[in-house]
Design an enzyme around this catalytic site. Structure first.
Site, PDB file in Angstrom:
ATOM      1  N   LYS A 298       0.837  -1.207   0.000  1.00  0.00           N
ATOM      2  CA  LYS A 298       0.000   0.000   0.000  1.00  0.00           C
ATOM      3  C   LYS A 298       0.869   1.253   0.000  1.00  0.00           C
ATOM      4  CE  LYS A 298      -3.816  -2.454   2.168  1.00  0.00           C
ATOM      5  NZ  LYS A 298      -4.519  -2.860   3.403  1.00  0.00           N
TER       6      LYS A 298
ATOM      7  N   GLN B 292      -4.486  -1.394   9.723  1.00  0.00           N
ATOM      8  CA  GLN B 292      -4.477  -2.733   9.137  1.00  0.00           C
ATOM      9  C   GLN B 292      -5.090  -3.749  10.111  1.00  0.00           C
ATOM     10  OE1 GLN B 292      -3.570  -3.323   5.985  1.00  0.00           O
ATOM     11  NE2 GLN B 292      -3.851  -5.536   6.098  1.00  0.00           N
TER      12      GLN B 292
ATOM     13  N   ASP C 269     -10.843   3.090   4.002  1.00  0.00           N
ATOM     14  CA  ASP C 269     -11.132   1.653   3.930  1.00  0.00           C
ATOM     15  C   ASP C 269     -12.643   1.410   3.750  1.00  0.00           C
ATOM     16  OD1 ASP C 269      -9.181  -0.345   4.023  1.00  0.00           O
ATOM     17  OD2 ASP C 269      -8.819  -0.071   6.176  1.00  0.00           O
TER      18      ASP C 269
HETATM   19  N1  GUN Z   1      -6.760  -6.622   6.289  1.00  0.00           N
HETATM   20  C1  GUN Z   1      -6.982  -7.328   5.156  1.00  0.00           C
HETATM   21  N2  GUN Z   1      -7.487  -6.531   4.192  1.00  0.00           N
HETATM   22  C2  GUN Z   1      -7.593  -5.304   4.723  1.00  0.00           C
HETATM   23  C3  GUN Z   1      -8.028  -4.062   4.213  1.00  0.00           C
HETATM   24  O1  GUN Z   1      -8.457  -3.920   3.058  1.00  0.00           O
HETATM   25  N3  GUN Z   1      -7.954  -3.017   5.073  1.00  0.00           N
HETATM   26  C4  GUN Z   1      -7.496  -3.145   6.343  1.00  0.00           C
HETATM   27  N4  GUN Z   1      -7.488  -2.068   7.108  1.00  0.00           N
HETATM   28  N5  GUN Z   1      -7.089  -4.283   6.853  1.00  0.00           N
HETATM   29  C5  GUN Z   1      -7.134  -5.354   6.045  1.00  0.00           C
END
Ligand code: GUN
Length: 286
Positions: free
Chosen positions: A53, A97, A120
């Site tokens: 990311k 995350q 998100d």
């Molecule tokens: N864990 C797995 N996928 C995601 C996501 O798209 N966002 C976040 N914040 N955590 C995750």
């Protein structure tokens, strides 16, 4: 193979190039988009995700901050960090995350993120906005799936039956709402569904989002259907694979997304889109 591939890598690349151009325009106006990514603990998969990311942000000209904390961080400490980021004018998107260490309540942390920075799309306000058709950030994975459908000419889904397998808050439920908003007739299937194959055989569009291999096999697919595979699993040889039996289903489906190279790259691309839009909104409201 009869099915055509929906190339998520190519579509994500194009999306990211569009984001980069818009980010450059914002930066020129003194509003460089910024994303904060918060990682607590040392979950190996999460470490890979957050690295990807942050790298994607850099490539698109988006300012990114990666905050890494030890697994012993307390819930109060994390909430204090979220509060600081909510008030940081250089940050337009906040991503904590998941999963978080067990002693921290995920829900409480997500709800502490300002809905204006919830790139998100996990906050209750974002989920509610999607439900009632108001502006809000859309969860990145289902948003990316909708863009993949659009890329093959399926924007208005009037008359189409979409079957979503999985009912998670992150994918299944928002996916169903986005398909509904695009006028599809939507069925949500899950572990309590009596006859999954009977449902999927009626579908013009199947989205598999369970997190288990071979949830969808060739005998469960209507010829010509569009199959979107959200799964991210490992097979017996340790190779990345989705929820769909790709080799079998590709002989029946009209369109199919590969794993890897399908939904995954689109999820990151949509995170950039949301961050950019957050920065654009903040400029308009300034
Ligand atoms: N864990 C797995 N996928 C995601 C996501 O798209 N966002 C976040 N914040 N955590 C995750």
């Amino acid at each position: 193979m009869t099915a055509q591939l929906i190339d998520g890598l190519a579509l994500a690349k194009q999306t990211r190039a569009d984001v980069a151009a818009r980010a450059a325009a914002l930066t020129a106006q003194g509003r460089r988009p910024g994303l904060a990514v918060v990682l607590v603990g040392d979950n190996p998969a999460s470490q890979v995700y957050v690295r990807n990311k942050v790298k994607a942000c850099e490539e698109a000209g988006i300012h990114s901050v990666l905050e890494k904390y030890d697994a012993s961080m307390t819930e109060a400490e994390l909430l204090a960090r979220v509060d600081a980021l909510n008030n940081d004018p250089t940050i337009h998107g906040i991503l904590v995350q998941l999963p978080l260490p067990k002693h921290i309540d995920d829900h409480k942390v997500i709800e502490a993120i300002s809905p204006a920075k919830d790139v998100d799309g996990f906050h209750v306000a974002s989920a509610g906005a999607l439900m009632v058709g108001e502006a809000g950030f859309k969860a990145c994975t289902p948003y990316g799936c909708m863009k993949m459908l659009e890329s093959i000419g399926m924007k208005d889904l009037k008359g189409k039956h979409a079957v979503v397998i999985g009912r998670s808050n992150i994918v299944g439920k928002p996916m169903a709402m986005m398909l509904l908003a695009a006028n599809a007739t939507v069925t949500i299937c899950h572990s309590g569904t009596a006859d999954l194959a009977a449902m999927t055989r009626q579908a013009d569009i199947v989205v598999a989002a369970v997190g288990k291999r071979n949830v969808l096999t060739a005998d469960m697919v209507k010829p010509g259907a569009v199959v979107i595979d959200v799964g991210m699993n490992r097979n017996d040889e340790g190779k990345l694979c989705g929820d769909v039996d790709f080799d079998g289903v590709k002989e029946v489906a009209g369109w199919i997304t590969p794993v890897p190279g399908g939904v995954g790259p689109m999820t990151i691309a949509m995170l950039l889109v949301n961050t950019l839009e957050s920065a654009e909104r903040s400029l308009k409201s300034a």
